[in-house]
Design a protein around this motif. Structure first.
Motif, mmCIF file in Angstrom:
data_model
loop_
_atom_site.group_PDB
_atom_site.id
_atom_site.type_symbol
_atom_site.label_atom_id
_atom_site.label_comp_id
_atom_site.label_asym_id
_atom_site.label_seq_id
_atom_site.Cartn_x
_atom_site.Cartn_y
_atom_site.Cartn_z
ATOM 1 N N PRO A 152 0.806 -1.224 0.000
ATOM 2 C CA PRO A 152 0.000 0.000 0.000
ATOM 3 C C PRO A 152 0.842 1.279 0.000
ATOM 4 C CG PRO A 152 -0.786 -1.554 1.641
ATOM 5 C CD PRO A 152 0.548 -2.047 1.188
ATOM 6 N N SER A 153 2.068 1.187 0.568
ATOM 7 C CA SER A 153 2.947 2.357 0.552
ATOM 8 C C SER A 153 3.505 2.593 -0.846
ATOM 9 C CB SER A 153 4.094 2.158 1.549
ATOM 10 O OG SER A 153 3.607 2.035 2.857
ATOM 11 N N ASN A 154 3.921 1.511 -1.504
ATOM 12 C CA ASN A 154 4.494 1.650 -2.846
ATOM 13 C C ASN A 154 3.424 1.880 -3.907
ATOM 14 O OD1 ASN A 154 6.998 1.169 -1.709
ATOM 15 N ND2 ASN A 154 6.995 -1.013 -2.204
ATOM 16 N N TYR A 155 2.265 1.246 -3.709
ATOM 17 C CA TYR A 155 1.170 1.338 -4.684
ATOM 18 C C TYR A 155 -0.115 1.674 -3.929
ATOM 19 C CZ TYR A 155 4.692 -1.726 -6.733
ATOM 20 O OH TYR A 155 5.872 -2.279 -7.150
ATOM 21 N N PRO A 156 -0.338 2.955 -3.618
ATOM 22 C CA PRO A 156 -1.522 3.306 -2.820
ATOM 23 C C PRO A 156 -2.829 2.788 -3.405
ATOM 24 C CG PRO A 156 -0.025 5.158 -2.944
ATOM 25 C CD PRO A 156 0.524 4.116 -3.877
ATOM 26 N N GLU A 157 -2.881 2.589 -4.730
ATOM 27 C CA GLU A 157 -4.114 2.074 -5.321
ATOM 28 C C GLU A 157 -4.422 0.653 -4.842
ATOM 29 O OE1 GLU A 157 -0.754 1.110 -8.180
ATOM 30 O OE2 GLU A 157 -1.373 2.804 -6.935
ATOM 31 N N PHE A 158 -3.365 -0.042 -4.339
ATOM 32 C CA PHE A 158 -3.576 -1.391 -3.819
ATOM 33 C C PHE A 158 -4.518 -1.368 -2.624
ATOM 34 C CE2 PHE A 158 -1.910 -5.236 -1.468
ATOM 35 C CZ PHE A 158 -2.350 -6.178 -2.398
ATOM 36 N N ALA A 159 -4.636 -0.200 -1.987
ATOM 37 C CA ALA A 159 -5.562 -0.067 -0.862
ATOM 38 C C ALA A 159 -6.986 -0.380 -1.282
ATOM 39 C CB ALA A 159 -5.474 1.350 -0.290
ATOM 40 N N ARG A 160 -7.338 -0.103 -2.539
ATOM 41 C CA ARG A 160 -8.697 -0.385 -3.016
ATOM 42 C C ARG A 160 -8.999 -1.882 -2.945
ATOM 43 N NH1 ARG A 160 -11.064 3.815 -5.799
ATOM 44 N NH2 ARG A 160 -9.724 5.622 -6.163
ATOM 45 N N VAL A 161 -8.009 -2.700 -3.295
ATOM 46 C CA VAL A 161 -8.186 -4.149 -3.245
ATOM 47 C C VAL A 161 -8.457 -4.587 -1.809
ATOM 48 C CG1 VAL A 161 -7.049 -6.369 -3.645
ATOM 49 C CG2 VAL A 161 -6.720 -4.482 -5.261
ATOM 50 N N LEU A 162 -7.699 -4.029 -0.871
ATOM 51 C CA LEU A 162 -7.829 -4.426 0.529
ATOM 52 C C LEU A 162 -9.166 -3.996 1.114
ATOM 53 C CD1 LEU A 162 -4.222 -3.455 1.672
ATOM 54 C CD2 LEU A 162 -5.051 -5.736 1.069
ATOM 55 N N VAL A 163 -9.591 -2.771 0.800
ATOM 56 C CA VAL A 163 -10.876 -2.277 1.315
ATOM 57 C C VAL A 163 -12.015 -3.119 0.762
ATOM 58 C CG1 VAL A 163 -12.486 -0.329 1.275
ATOM 59 C CG2 VAL A 163 -10.049 0.060 1.714
ATOM 60 N N ALA A 164 -11.938 -3.449 -0.509
ATOM 61 C CA ALA A 164 -12.989 -4.266 -1.125
ATOM 62 C C ALA A 164 -13.091 -5.631 -0.464
ATOM 63 C CB ALA A 164 -12.703 -4.414 -2.619
ATOM 64 N N ALA A 165 -11.951 -6.149 0.017
ATOM 65 C CA ALA A 165 -11.955 -7.456 0.683
ATOM 66 C C ALA A 165 -12.433 -7.363 2.125
ATOM 67 C CB ALA A 165 -10.552 -8.049 0.635
ATOM 68 N N GLY A 166 -12.552 -6.122 2.669
ATOM 69 C CA GLY A 166 -13.062 -5.944 4.024
ATOM 70 C C GLY A 166 -12.013 -5.929 5.102
ATOM 71 N N ILE A 167 -10.792 -5.564 4.763
ATOM 72 C CA ILE A 167 -9.714 -5.558 5.755
ATOM 73 C C ILE A 167 -10.010 -4.545 6.859
ATOM 74 C CG2 ILE A 167 -8.213 -3.770 4.743
ATOM 75 C CD1 ILE A 167 -5.920 -5.986 5.197
ATOM 76 N N ASP A 168 -9.545 -4.828 8.080
ATOM 77 C CA ASP A 168 -9.792 -3.938 9.218
ATOM 78 C C ASP A 168 -8.832 -2.757 9.265
ATOM 79 O OD1 ASP A 168 -11.944 -5.410 10.575
ATOM 80 O OD2 ASP A 168 -10.411 -6.943 10.868
ATOM 81 N N SER A 169 -7.582 -2.994 8.897
ATOM 82 C CA SER A 169 -6.594 -1.915 8.990
ATOM 83 C C SER A 169 -5.509 -2.102 7.942
ATOM 84 C CB SER A 169 -5.965 -1.869 10.390
ATOM 85 O OG SER A 169 -5.222 -3.049 10.635
ATOM 86 N N ILE A 170 -4.885 -0.971 7.598
ATOM 87 C CA ILE A 170 -3.751 -0.966 6.671
ATOM 88 C C ILE A 170 -2.652 -0.145 7.328
ATOM 89 C CG2 ILE A 170 -2.934 -0.282 4.386
ATOM 90 C CD1 ILE A 170 -5.846 -0.471 3.424
ATOM 91 N N SER A 171 -1.453 -0.699 7.385
ATOM 92 C CA SER A 171 -0.320 0.026 7.974
ATOM 93 C C SER A 171 0.660 0.399 6.880
ATOM 94 C CB SER A 171 0.376 -0.839 9.025
ATOM 95 O OG SER A 171 -0.499 -1.106 10.093
ATOM 96 N N VAL A 172 1.037 1.670 6.850
ATOM 97 C CA VAL A 172 1.858 2.189 5.760
ATOM 98 C C VAL A 172 2.989 3.047 6.317
ATOM 99 C CG1 VAL A 172 -0.087 2.186 4.153
ATOM 100 C CG2 VAL A 172 0.376 4.244 5.498
ATOM 101 N N THR A 173 3.965 3.331 5.479
ATOM 102 C CA THR A 173 5.037 4.224 5.888
ATOM 103 C C THR A 173 4.481 5.637 6.059
ATOM 104 O OG1 THR A 173 5.614 4.554 3.564
ATOM 105 C CG2 THR A 173 6.840 2.873 4.774
#
Length: 794
Positions: A756-777
């Motif tokens: 998610p730090s290198n490719y912020p758009e990857f956050a969309r994949v995680l949110v769609a899957a229902g992840i609780d949290s994302i940790s980034v630089t």
């Protein structure tokens, strides 16, 4: 009508009496009146009034003379030096009005009688009526005289204080701040000396002077009288204390203890010496010992918190420890004038790129990067040759240096700590500085191109040549709210505080191994089994690093707990998920003394790492030190927001064995809210997610290792780097399946990898899957937050 007194004891002054006795003395009176009952001890004393100063000037016929000299200076007819010298000489040759002198002598006798002395030793300090204001710090512009004894010596010191209102630096500073010279008067504070000449003294801030983090107290300490710390003539001990835990006296929240060189100390002079005080070298024992015990550090920090709470703003204080009684005193308190006015809604982030070799290092001030050509000036008499925009390199600074400091691109000094003159002024001017280098004036030379980097944590670096660097403005005014928690990946305690303003939901990944490799540096087994270390060079290095720790294991526990506490502090009460050490065997071997305790492995990436080490007899006692540091961090220091995460745990049976070892070391799941997480980075963690969920409170997906093991690619292989892709469909499937199974089991799950730090758009994949949290630089936090908000809104 009775003439108002020209001398007032501190107990009769209040904070609002700035026009009467200046900022310093009015603040001392405020503390005596309001804070004595709360345990704030201020040495007794009295102040001459601004009326006494104006009467002295008027009766010696100096008003017209001073105004005339200032007019000549403004029109360029005389130099700053000529103007200041002539005015100081005129004041120095003036006579005391008889009534004023009588009042000062009477007050001095009264103060001496209160102390049971004939001629009391006093400190004589200047207190200008335009001093210690929230938007201008006049501290250090006028003189202080220590160990003044006797009536004649006192009257002379008071007159010398008057004269110091017109030092070159004071005139220059008032011109820069737009104060009319004739509107400023000077009060003199006369205060009983604290015997810190045989004790210690220093400076204290109720805010982090670098980052503006408002939940810590910063304390600098050196042996002897305090002028050396203020002037930056020594490198002091440094302590940081976490304020929110100070009221619970069972806790000991000292999050940093750094031993300073303390090269010399100022003491009372003998009868044969030229002045009342002198500097002498410190002993080896003094240089290797902390000035303050932990109990004294906590007591001072509590006093700082009381003073800050009373004044309602961050404070800059000076303290002294009486060497005869051991009592701690506050001898000055003024508003902090830099970080308390810093804009909280924005942050400039500096990132160093390609750079030359490291020339010198010291304490970083300013969190910036600057480049320029060295201008080496060893004596203030040579400042006329300073070149605008150059990097000022010198041994130490005092207020006489301010005219060139403001023209420098950066400042580098041999001596001083974070509260030295050079550090304080550079912050106020917004100029990066590296102080306490020790050898900068020996290593650097005129016309040398250098880069000054204060953006890599507590340590500042002078690099050879002009380096590349990036600057980014981060705006916190428009950060969207998100259901998905966005947390930080942090490893370096010394840079953690710079990110405290980020509106994160906590620290999703704190890397223990960074503290071990950069702060501790020694293999834990080499500390536990020091007798098995046979290499003499290695033994000598371990002895040097662990000096002051009779038990070498305590060195590991203490350094690890304090280092991690600085990360836990910036996010408290939000969680900090602490990953246990995850070195590979080759990395463990690179620690000091490590080669004697580590095997050679063909493929350490998937070898003896993570959970498999913790219960193994070959590392079990080393892991115990990690556990004891965590126990201290949570139970003794108070950071119960810390959760523990087990990396590279291959099987549920392995999880049981690790949890059993931690329980033996006092870390039991559920005790005092302690939660355990497991890294989800091995395919078995996904396949057997139901079983791991029975043993852990949550999962954290490590996308790097999960990609490596899903695709069968060594992530360190240059030849296969093009194939390494966290967004590969197979990896995404594994992530989605892990999220699905964790949530079905009622467990929290986040991701702490680099994707998610290198490719912020990857956050969309995680949110769609229902992840609780994302940790980034931290530097990608705002971008990822925007992407998460966009994904959540559809």
């Amino acid at each position: 009508m009775t003439k108002p007194s020209e001398v007032i004891f501190f107990e009769n002054l209040r904070r609002g009496d700035v026009a009467l006795v200046g900022g310093k003395n009015s603040s001392l009176g405020e503390m005596v009146q309001e804070l004595d009952a709360l345990g704030i001890s201020v040495p007794p004393g009295f102040a001459t009034t601004s009326a006494a100063f104006r009467r002295f000037i008027e009766e010696n016929g100096l008003n017209a003379f001073i105004a005339g000299q200032m007019d000549k200076l403004a029109s360029g007819k005389i130099t700053l030096h000529e103007a200041g010298q002539s005015i100081r000489a005129a004041i120095g040759s003036g006579d005391w009005p008889e009534e004023t002198a009588a009042e000062i002598v009477a007050a001095y006798r009264d103060l001496s009688n209160r102390a049971g002395k004939t001629d009391l030793s006093v400190a004589v300090r200047s207190s200008a009526t335009a001093e210690d204001l929230p938007d201008a710090s006049f501290a250090g512009q006028q003189e202080t005289f220590l160990n003044v004894v006797g009536e004649d010596a006192l009257l002379k010191a008071c007159r010398d204080c008057y004269a110091s209102l017109f030092t070159d630096r004071a005139i220059s500073y008032r011109n820069a701040k737009g104060f009319d010279h004739m509107d400023v008067a000077l009060s003199v504070g006369v205060q009983q000396m604290v015997r810190s000449d045989i004790g210690g003294s220093g400076v204290m801030f109720s805010i982090d002077t670098e980052s503006g983090f408002d939940k810590v107290v910063l304390i600098d300490a050196a042996w002897g009288l305090g002028e050396n710390v203020v002037q930056g003539a020594v490198t002091p001990d440094e302590f940081q204390v976490y304020k929110p835990f100070l009221e619970d006296r069972k806790l000991r929240p000292i999050i940093e203890r750094k031993l300073g060189a303390k090269e010399k100390k100022m003491i009372y002079a003998g009868a044969s010496d030229a002045g009342p005080v002198k500097n002498v070298p410190t002993s080896k024992a003094e240089r290797e010992s902390f000035v303050l015990s932990d109990d004294e550090v906590l007591e001072l920090a509590r006093q700082a918190a009381i003073i800050e709470r009373h004044y309602g703003l961050p404070m800059d204080m000076e303290w002294a420890k009486d060497g005869e009684t051991g009592k701690l005193y506050i001898v000055q308190a003024r508003p902090e004038t830099v970080q308390s006015r810093a804009q909280s809604a924005a942050l400039r982030s500096f990132k160093i790129g390609e750079h030359g070799s490291t020339l010198v290092t010291g304490l970083s001030v300013g969190e910036q990067i600057a480049t320029g050509t060295v201008c080496l000036i060893e004596d203030v008499s040579d400042i006329d040759r300073f070149v605008d925009g150059a990097v000022l390199v010198t041994s130490t600074t005092d207020p006489d240096w301010v005219p060139v400091m403001k023209r420098a691109s950066a400042i580098v000094t041999d001596h001083g700590g974070r509260t030295s003159h050079a550090a304080i002024v550079s912050r106020e001017l917004g100029v990066p500085a590296i102080v306490g280098c020790g050898n900068a004036t020996h290593v650097l030379h005129d016309q040398q191109d250098v880069t000054i980097c204060c953006a890599e944590g507590d340590e500042g670096f002078v690099y050879s040549g002009i380096a590349d660097y990036e600057v980014e403005d981060l705006d916190f005014d428009h950060v969207p709210e998100t259901r998905t928690k966005v947390m930080l990946n942090l490893a370096n305690p010394s840079t953690a505080s710079r990110w405290w303003r980020l509106p994160s939901d906590g620290v999703g990944l704190a890397r223990m191994e960074f503290v071990i490799s950069n702060t501790i540096r020694i293999h834990p087994e080499a500390l536990i089994h020091f007798d098995k270390v046979t290499d003499e060079d290695v033994r000598e290095e371990i002895e040097r690093l662990t000096a002051g720790y009779p038990d070498k294991s305590e060195y590991f526990i203490d350094k690890l707990a304090r280092g991690l506490s600085r990360i836990a502090a910036i996010c408290y009460p939000n969680p900090m998920i602490l990953r246990l050490s995850d070195f590979k065997t080759n990395e463990y071997a690179d620690l000091i003394g490590g080669r004697a305790f580590e095997p050679d492995e063909e493929n350490p990436m998937i070898g003896w790492r993570g959970a498999s080490r913790y219960y193994d007899d070959a590392y079990r006692d080393g892991f115990a030190l990690e556990c004891r540091a965590i126990h201290r961090l949570r139970e003794e220091m108070g950071f119960r927001n810390v959760k523990v995460m087990v990396p590279f745990c291959r099987t549920p049976d392995e999880a049981d064995r690790v949890l059993a070892v931690m329980a033996e070391e006092g870390l039991s799941r559920g005790a005092d809210g302690l939660e355990f997480y497991v890294m989800c980075e091995v395919p078995s963690n996904v396949i057997l997610a139901d079983e791991f969920a029975k043993r852990f409170d949550g999962f954290s997906i490590g996308s790097n290792d999960l990609t490596q093991l899903t695709l069968g690619i060594d992530r360190d292989s240059d030849r296969l780097s093009a194939l390494f892709n966290e967004r590969d469909p197979a990896v995404v499937w594994m992530i989605e399946k892990a999220i699905e199974r964790a949530q079905a089991a009622g467990r929290k799950i986040g991701l702490c990898g680099q994707a998610p730090s290198n490719y912020p758009e990857f956050a969309r994949v995680l949110v769609a899957a229902g992840i609780d949290s994302i940790s980034v630089t931290p530097d990608s936090f705002l971008k990822v937050k925007d992407h998460v908000a966009a994904a959540e809104s559809g």
